[in-house]
Design a protein around this motif. Sequence first.
Motif, PDB file in Angstrom:
ATOM      1  N   PHE A  22      -3.405  37.676  47.344  1.00 55.69           N
ATOM      2  CA  PHE A  22      -2.921  38.641  46.362  1.00 55.69           C
ATOM      3  C   PHE A  22      -3.880  38.634  45.182  1.00 55.69           C
ATOM      4  CE2 PHE A  22      -0.838  34.702  45.183  1.00 55.69           C
ATOM      5  CZ  PHE A  22      -0.730  34.706  43.805  1.00 55.69           C
ATOM      6  N   PHE A  23      -3.749  39.628  44.340  1.00 58.62           N
ATOM      7  CA  PHE A  23      -4.641  39.796  43.198  1.00 58.62           C
ATOM      8  C   PHE A  23      -3.816  39.903  41.925  1.00 58.62           C
ATOM      9  CE2 PHE A  23      -6.605  41.503  46.946  1.00 58.62           C
ATOM     10  CZ  PHE A  23      -7.904  41.048  46.887  1.00 58.62           C
ATOM     11  N   THR A  24      -4.346  39.333  40.836  1.00 56.71           N
ATOM     12  CA  THR A  24      -3.715  39.456  39.530  1.00 56.71           C
ATOM     13  C   THR A  24      -4.697  40.131  38.580  1.00 56.71           C
ATOM     14  OG1 THR A  24      -4.485  37.297  38.710  1.00 56.71           O
ATOM     15  CG2 THR A  24      -2.385  37.345  39.914  1.00 56.71           C
ATOM     16  N   ALA A  25      -4.159  40.958  37.694  1.00 60.08           N
ATOM     17  CA  ALA A  25      -4.987  41.636  36.698  1.00 60.08           C
ATOM     18  C   ALA A  25      -4.311  41.553  35.343  1.00 60.08           C
ATOM     19  CB  ALA A  25      -5.207  43.089  37.089  1.00 60.08           C
ATOM     20  N   THR A  26      -5.098  41.160  34.348  1.00 60.10           N
ATOM     21  CA  THR A  26      -4.655  41.115  32.959  1.00 60.10           C
ATOM     22  C   THR A  26      -5.809  41.582  32.087  1.00 60.10           C
ATOM     23  OG1 THR A  26      -5.377  38.807  32.698  1.00 60.10           O
ATOM     24  CG2 THR A  26      -3.062  39.161  33.324  1.00 60.10           C
ATOM     25  N   ALA A  27      -5.499  41.896  30.840  1.00 61.25           N
ATOM     26  CA  ALA A  27      -6.555  42.311  29.910  1.00 61.25           C
ATOM     27  C   ALA A  27      -6.121  41.989  28.488  1.00 61.25           C
ATOM     28  CB  ALA A  27      -6.832  43.806  30.037  1.00 61.25           C
ATOM     29  N   PRO A  28      -7.071  41.557  27.667  1.00 59.35           N
ATOM     30  CA  PRO A  28      -6.753  41.387  26.252  1.00 59.35           C
ATOM     31  C   PRO A  28      -6.729  42.754  25.571  1.00 59.35           C
ATOM     32  CG  PRO A  28      -9.068  40.955  26.612  1.00 59.35           C
ATOM     33  CD  PRO A  28      -8.456  41.232  27.964  1.00 59.35           C
ATOM     34  N   ILE A  29      -6.320  42.785  24.334  1.00 63.61           N
ATOM     35  CA  ILE A  29      -6.348  44.045  23.590  1.00 63.61           C
ATOM     36  C   ILE A  29      -7.788  44.546  23.503  1.00 63.61           C
ATOM     37  CG2 ILE A  29      -5.933  45.091  21.324  1.00 63.61           C
ATOM     38  CD1 ILE A  29      -3.534  43.069  21.121  1.00 63.61           C
ATOM     39  N   ASP A  30      -8.715  43.642  23.188  1.00 63.13           N
ATOM     40  CA  ASP A  30     -10.150  43.941  23.184  1.00 63.13           C
ATOM     41  C   ASP A  30     -10.831  42.878  24.019  1.00 63.13           C
ATOM     42  OD1 ASP A  30     -10.297  46.188  21.337  1.00 63.13           O
ATOM     43  OD2 ASP A  30      -9.716  44.740  19.783  1.00 63.13           O
ATOM     44  N   GLY A  31     -11.703  43.277  24.907  1.00 65.20           N
ATOM     45  CA  GLY A  31     -12.423  42.299  25.713  1.00 65.20           C
ATOM     46  C   GLY A  31     -12.397  42.661  27.185  1.00 65.20           C
ATOM     47  N   ARG A  32     -12.756  41.701  27.989  1.00 69.32           N
ATOM     48  CA  ARG A  32     -12.927  41.912  29.417  1.00 69.32           C
ATOM     49  C   ARG A  32     -11.595  41.931  30.169  1.00 69.32           C
ATOM     50  NH1 ARG A  32     -16.649  38.123  27.577  1.00 69.32           N
ATOM     51  NH2 ARG A  32     -18.803  38.730  27.830  1.00 69.32           N
ATOM     52  N   ILE A  33     -11.507  42.809  31.155  1.00 65.78           N
ATOM     53  CA  ILE A  33     -10.381  42.827  32.080  1.00 65.78           C
ATOM     54  C   ILE A  33     -10.601  41.706  33.074  1.00 65.78           C
ATOM     55  CG2 ILE A  33      -9.236  44.145  33.909  1.00 65.78           C
ATOM     56  CD1 ILE A  33     -10.181  46.696  32.366  1.00 65.78           C
ATOM     57  N   ASN A  34      -9.545  40.980  33.402  1.00 66.34           N
ATOM     58  CA  ASN A  34      -9.639  39.903  34.380  1.00 66.34           C
ATOM     59  C   ASN A  34      -8.912  40.315  35.655  1.00 66.34           C
ATOM     60  OD1 ASN A  34     -10.322  37.125  35.141  1.00 66.34           O
ATOM     61  ND2 ASN A  34      -8.119  36.860  35.187  1.00 66.34           N
ATOM     62  N   LEU A  35      -9.605  40.231  36.772  1.00 66.68           N
ATOM     63  CA  LEU A  35      -9.037  40.523  38.088  1.00 66.68           C
ATOM     64  C   LEU A  35      -9.339  39.327  38.976  1.00 66.68           C
ATOM     65  CD1 LEU A  35      -7.766  42.476  40.151  1.00 66.68           C
ATOM     66  CD2 LEU A  35     -10.052  43.407  40.515  1.00 66.68           C
ATOM     67  N   SER A  36      -8.289  38.654  39.450  1.00 63.76           N
ATOM     68  CA  SER A  36      -8.480  37.416  40.199  1.00 63.76           C
ATOM     69  C   SER A  36      -7.807  37.466  41.561  1.00 63.76           C
ATOM     70  CB  SER A  36      -7.874  36.231  39.439  1.00 63.76           C
ATOM     71  OG  SER A  36      -8.582  35.979  38.272  1.00 63.76           O
ATOM     72  N   PRO A  37      -8.529  37.043  42.607  1.00 61.46           N
ATOM     73  CA  PRO A  37      -7.886  36.865  43.904  1.00 61.46           C
ATOM     74  C   PRO A  37      -7.175  35.514  43.935  1.00 61.46           C
ATOM     75  CG  PRO A  37     -10.216  36.367  44.077  1.00 61.46           C
ATOM     76  CD  PRO A  37      -9.969  36.802  42.658  1.00 61.46           C
ATOM     77  N   LYS A  38      -6.043  35.458  44.595  1.00 61.61           N
ATOM     78  CA  LYS A  38      -5.269  34.220  44.716  1.00 61.61           C
ATOM     79  C   LYS A  38      -4.863  34.031  46.172  1.00 61.61           C
ATOM     80  CE  LYS A  38      -5.019  33.780  40.188  1.00 61.61           C
ATOM     81  NZ  LYS A  38      -5.792  32.795  39.485  1.00 61.61           N
ATOM     82  N   GLY A  39      -4.820  32.786  46.572  1.00 57.17           N
ATOM     83  CA  GLY A  39      -4.396  32.465  47.927  1.00 57.17           C
ATOM     84  C   GLY A  39      -3.605  31.177  47.927  1.00 57.17           C
ATOM     85  N   ILE A  40      -3.744  30.430  49.001  1.00 61.55           N
ATOM     86  CA  ILE A  40      -3.016  29.189  49.200  1.00 61.55           C
ATOM     87  C   ILE A  40      -1.513  29.521  49.141  1.00 61.55           C
ATOM     88  CG2 ILE A  40      -2.813  26.760  48.504  1.00 61.55           C
ATOM     89  CD1 ILE A  40      -5.570  26.995  47.199  1.00 61.55           C
ATOM     90  N   ASP A  41      -0.654  28.613  49.381  1.00 63.98           N
ATOM     91  CA  ASP A  41       0.789  28.855  49.388  1.00 63.98           C
ATOM     92  C   ASP A  41       1.317  28.713  47.975  1.00 63.98           C
ATOM     93  OD1 ASP A  41       3.442  29.200  50.191  1.00 63.98           O
ATOM     94  OD2 ASP A  41       3.686  27.072  50.664  1.00 63.98           O
ATOM     95  N   SER A  42       1.073  29.742  47.134  1.00 63.68           N
ATOM     96  CA  SER A  42       1.353  29.596  45.707  1.00 63.68           C
ATOM     97  C   SER A  42       2.304  30.639  45.138  1.00 63.68           C
ATOM     98  CB  SER A  42       0.039  29.634  44.921  1.00 63.68           C
ATOM     99  OG  SER A  42      -0.627  30.867  45.134  1.00 63.68           O
ATOM    100  N   PHE A  43       2.703  31.643  45.895  1.00 73.55           N
ATOM    101  CA  PHE A  43       3.486  32.768  45.359  1.00 73.55           C
ATOM    102  C   PHE A  43       4.932  32.720  45.831  1.00 73.55           C
ATOM    103  CE2 PHE A  43       5.087  36.999  44.817  1.00 73.55           C
ATOM    104  CZ  PHE A  43       4.471  37.434  43.659  1.00 73.55           C
ATOM    105  N   ARG A  44       5.860  33.075  44.932  1.00 72.48           N
ATOM    106  CA  ARG A  44       7.276  33.135  45.290  1.00 72.48           C
ATOM    107  C   ARG A  44       7.950  34.340  44.634  1.00 72.48           C
ATOM    108  NH1 ARG A  44       5.236  29.847  47.900  1.00 72.48           N
ATOM    109  NH2 ARG A  44       5.857  27.697  48.345  1.00 72.48           N
ATOM    110  N   CYS A  45       8.782  35.017  45.405  1.00 71.87           N
ATOM    111  CA  CYS A  45       9.723  35.994  44.850  1.00 71.87           C
ATOM    112  C   CYS A  45      10.928  35.179  44.394  1.00 71.87           C
ATOM    113  CB  CYS A  45      10.147  37.017  45.898  1.00 71.87           C
ATOM    114  SG  CYS A  45       8.845  38.145  46.399  1.00 71.87           S
TER     115      CYS A  45
END
Length: 179
Positions: A22-45
């Motif tokens: 899965f991928f996560t995306a965040t951004a500061p008010i000013d600055g670089r957008i961060n887009l990160s791939p994630k794996g391993i057994d780390s996600f939960r609904c």
Amino acid sequence: MAKFYAQLDAKLCEFISQQQLFFTATAPIDGRINLSPKGIDSFRCLDFDRVAYLDLTGSGNETAAHLHQNGRMTMMFCSFTDKPLILRLYGKGEVVSPGSSQWDLLIDRFTDLPGKRQLILLQLESVQTSCGYGVPIYELQTERSTLLDWATTKGTEGVSAYQHQKNLTSIDGLPTYLE
């Protein structure tokens, strides 16, 4: 055609549980957008309105810095099988630190992985599905063990020292509030 939903349902949670990436995306008010791939057994609904992932120590901590500043976050899941689907989760993200009351309530839902740094919790504001017809079909060969091996070799104290050296500010100089 894209469809929006107010929350997840059982079918979408099942789709999420089948994804290895899965991928996560965040951004500061000013600055670089961060887009990160994630794996391993780390996600939960957690329920139909909240999701979380166990954030492992990495070379940066952009997500935490951005969430502390403004909370905006998008997560994306993408099917790589013959049944195409893209799922985006939009919401307000929060960093949950080890030792906090929220950490204590949530951590047992996750696999105990070496190098764990914090939980990233997303309170959903909207959910979107789209076709994914342009996404190629891929097959998972294996999970990489490099990150887990690195954290195991470093040990708890070594990982903590690394975090304090590399993870206290974002690349744009924002604080991550990592303790």
